[in-house]
Design an enzyme around this catalytic site. Structure first.
Site, PDB file in Angstrom:
ATOM      1  N   ASP A 123      13.861 -25.979 -19.228  1.00  0.00           N
ATOM      2  CA  ASP A 123      13.483 -25.347 -17.978  1.00  0.00           C
ATOM      3  C   ASP A 123      14.303 -24.033 -17.888  1.00  0.00           C
ATOM      4  O   ASP A 123      15.223 -23.832 -18.697  1.00  0.00           O
ATOM      5  CB  ASP A 123      13.900 -26.370 -16.906  1.00  0.00           C
ATOM      6  N   ASP A 326      16.512 -29.311 -14.589  1.00  0.00           N
ATOM      7  CA  ASP A 326      17.371 -29.638 -13.442  1.00  0.00           C
ATOM      8  C   ASP A 326      16.634 -30.049 -12.179  1.00  0.00           C
ATOM      9  O   ASP A 326      17.265 -30.497 -11.235  1.00  0.00           O
ATOM     10  CB  ASP A 326      18.255 -28.433 -13.092  1.00  0.00           C
TER      11      ASP A 326
HETATM   12  O1  LIG Z   1      10.958 -24.505 -13.387  1.00  0.00           O
HETATM   13  P1  LIG Z   1      12.125 -23.594 -13.155  1.00  0.00           P
HETATM   14  O2  LIG Z   1      12.378 -22.667 -14.287  1.00  0.00           O
HETATM   15  O3  LIG Z   1      13.358 -24.352 -12.757  1.00  0.00           O
HETATM   16  O4  LIG Z   1      11.700 -22.701 -11.912  1.00  0.00           O
HETATM   17  C1  LIG Z   1      11.673 -23.305 -10.620  1.00  0.00           C
HETATM   18  C2  LIG Z   1      11.797 -22.249  -9.558  1.00  0.00           C
HETATM   19  O5  LIG Z   1      12.874 -21.412  -9.961  1.00  0.00           O
HETATM   20  C3  LIG Z   1      13.148 -20.290  -9.129  1.00  0.00           C
HETATM   21  O6  LIG Z   1      13.700 -20.742  -7.914  1.00  0.00           O
HETATM   22  C4  LIG Z   1      14.920 -21.444  -8.045  1.00  0.00           C
HETATM   23  O7  LIG Z   1      15.915 -20.561  -8.606  1.00  0.00           O
HETATM   24  C5  LIG Z   1      16.230 -19.425  -7.788  1.00  0.00           C
HETATM   25  C6  LIG Z   1      17.211 -18.563  -8.554  1.00  0.00           C
HETATM   26  O8  LIG Z   1      18.358 -19.255  -8.914  1.00  0.00           O
HETATM   27  C7  LIG Z   1      16.784 -19.904  -6.444  1.00  0.00           C
HETATM   28  O9  LIG Z   1      17.065 -18.792  -5.602  1.00  0.00           O
HETATM   29  C8  LIG Z   1      15.748 -20.818  -5.754  1.00  0.00           C
HETATM   30  O10 LIG Z   1      16.273 -21.361  -4.561  1.00  0.00           O
HETATM   31  C9  LIG Z   1      15.366 -21.965  -6.698  1.00  0.00           C
HETATM   32  O11 LIG Z   1      14.288 -22.731  -6.134  1.00  0.00           O
HETATM   33  C10 LIG Z   1      11.890 -19.478  -8.920  1.00  0.00           C
HETATM   34  O12 LIG Z   1      12.149 -18.401  -8.054  1.00  0.00           O
HETATM   35  C11 LIG Z   1      10.780 -20.349  -8.404  1.00  0.00           C
HETATM   36  O13 LIG Z   1       9.624 -19.587  -8.223  1.00  0.00           O
HETATM   37  C12 LIG Z   1      10.532 -21.433  -9.432  1.00  0.00           C
HETATM   38  O14 LIG Z   1       9.464 -22.242  -9.042  1.00  0.00           O
END
Ligand SMILES: O=P(O)(O)OC[C@H]1O[C@H](O[C@H]2O[C@H](CO)[C@@H](O)[C@H](O)[C@H]2O)[C@H](O)[C@@H](O)[C@@H]1O
Length: 406
Positions: A123, A326
């Protein structure tokens, strides 16, 4: 490497057969609704003001939003009711008895991998880059990039993320990987290998370097709908300070990390109201993010299966897939690997969590250490193989020399 897949197309799942409360789908909704077609033509953009907040309270959305990143104290209480706040480490250690550190159990994992091909899936957010307040600043460190690059030299390596494929490629910048964006709904191989084009959901496209590639996009018909929902949500949440909406091509993310908790019900209601008009979309929860995606039977677990098959790695006796992730959306991949002991899921978490993973790592720095260990292990294995083969050759030469002398 030739990539092929015979997997069936993902089928639209009838929401009636899904666990509606779990998915957050309103029980009053019909499966299809007039005017909610996703042909891409003439769809009116619903511009609703946030409605009553009762909906999101009663259907459990708010509880799920709170538990997506609960305070440490609550986590400890939930996980082990008998311990106090100062006993966090004890709670974590007792959790780790069930989900041991993949670093401590590295040798054991590798003993399973002997004579097998290892495939690495990871991921992005919270795994390869630390969680930060601004999603646009989730930058991968140079050390992590180099570790991932090295891993990809020895093992087929894919990143499977909720972000759009373009966005994650921009953040990672390594052409030698496979990328699956939008929770696996947008898959492209590395530039010198392509995903087979004989699949009904495969299309030809060009990569960042202008080279022709095949993409696998099982939710392609939802593109116009997702775009509309994105624009509607940007409009409807613009008065909520700190809210951020991202368009990830086949899914939309609504972030509430920087929103005052008092306004979380407003955010939830905005999303809920929009989903009412789009019964063929559903909600999933990530880390302080609400994610809207098509109701198709496709997720990160399916993407892992698709990639394994495409890469000719679906023989579970010869291949050991390892998936590192995660958040809740990674659980689909953990489940696939757990089924039939196919491979290992590794959950990245510094707090105890229920999971289908086998092992754990505390944070992205431990992920980096794990990746580096994989590279060291592979190099040693190669050195050993070449030393053994040169010993064998020398032995064979000596024997043939002796025979000639006779
Ligand atoms: O599948 P992933 O690669 O884990 O992506 C899931 C989401 O990740 C991002 O949001 C998450 O990370 C951000 C940066 O650290 C944080 O600000 C946020 O609160 C987290 O949810 C991304 O912006 C999302 O669009 C993804 O779905």
């Amino acid at each position: 490497m030739e990539l092929k897949s015979n997997q069936a197309s993902p089928v639209l799942t009838d929401p009636a057969s899904l666990n509606k409360s779990k998915l957050g789908i309103h029980s009053r909704l019909p499966y299809s609704q007039p005017g909610a077609s996703f042909s891409g033509k003439c769809i009116a953009i619903p511009r609703k003001k946030p409605g009553k907040l009762d909906d999101v309270r009663s259907n459990g959305w708010l509880d799920a939003m709170k538990s997506s990143s609960p305070p440490r104290k609550k986590l400890i209480k939930d996980f082990n009711a008998d311990v106090g706040l100062d006993d966090f480490d004890i709670a974590y250690c007792s959790w780790m008895l069930k989900y041991p550190s993949a670093l401590k159990y590295f040798e054991k994992i590798m003993s399973e991998a002997k004579k097998k091909k290892i495939a690495i899936f990871s991921d992005y957010d919270g795994t390869l880059s630390p969680i930060v307040d601004d999603p646009d600043r989730a930058i991968m460190s140079d050390g992590m990039r180099s570790a991932v690059r090295n891993v990809a030299k020895y093992f087929p390596t894919a990143i499977i993320t909720g972000r759009s494929r373009d966005k994650v490629y921009e953040l990672v910048g390594l052409t030698e990987l496979y990328y699956a964006g939008s929770h696996g709904m947008d898959i492209m191989g590395p530039v010198d290998h392509t995903v087979s084009d004989d699949h009904p959901n495969s299309i030809k496209s060009t990569d960042q370097q202008g080279k022709e590639v095949n993409l696998f996009q099982p939710a392609r018909e939802f593109l116009p709908m997702i775009d509309e929902v994105f624009r509607t949500l940007v409009e409807n949440t613009k008065s909520v300070k700190g809210a951020k909406v991202e368009n990830h091509k086949f899914c939309v993310s609504v972030h509430y990390r920087n929103v005052d908790e008092k306004s979380w019900p407003t955010i939830a209601q905005c999303v809920h109201d929009v989903l009412k008009d789009y019964p063929r979309l559903r909600l999933t929860h990530g880390r302080k993010v609400l994610e809207i995606r098509p109701v198709i039977d496709w997720n990160k677990g399916k993407a892992v299966e698709f990639l394994l098959e495409s890469l000719g790695l679906s023989d579970s006796d010869d291949v050991l897939p390892i998936y590192i992730g995660d958040d809740r959306t990674d659980e689909d991949a953990f489940k696939v690997l757990r089924k039939g002991n196919r491979g290992y899921g590794i959950l990245v978490s510094s707090v105890p969590k229920e999971t289908k993973a086998f092992y754990s790592l505390r944070d992205p720095s431990e992920v980096q250490e794990f990746l580096l260990s994989l590279v060291r292990w592979k190099k040693l294995e190669k050195e050993f193989e070449s030393a053994t083969s040169s010993l064998f050759t020398k032995g064979a030469q000596a024997t043939s020399g002796l025979e000639k002398e006779r």
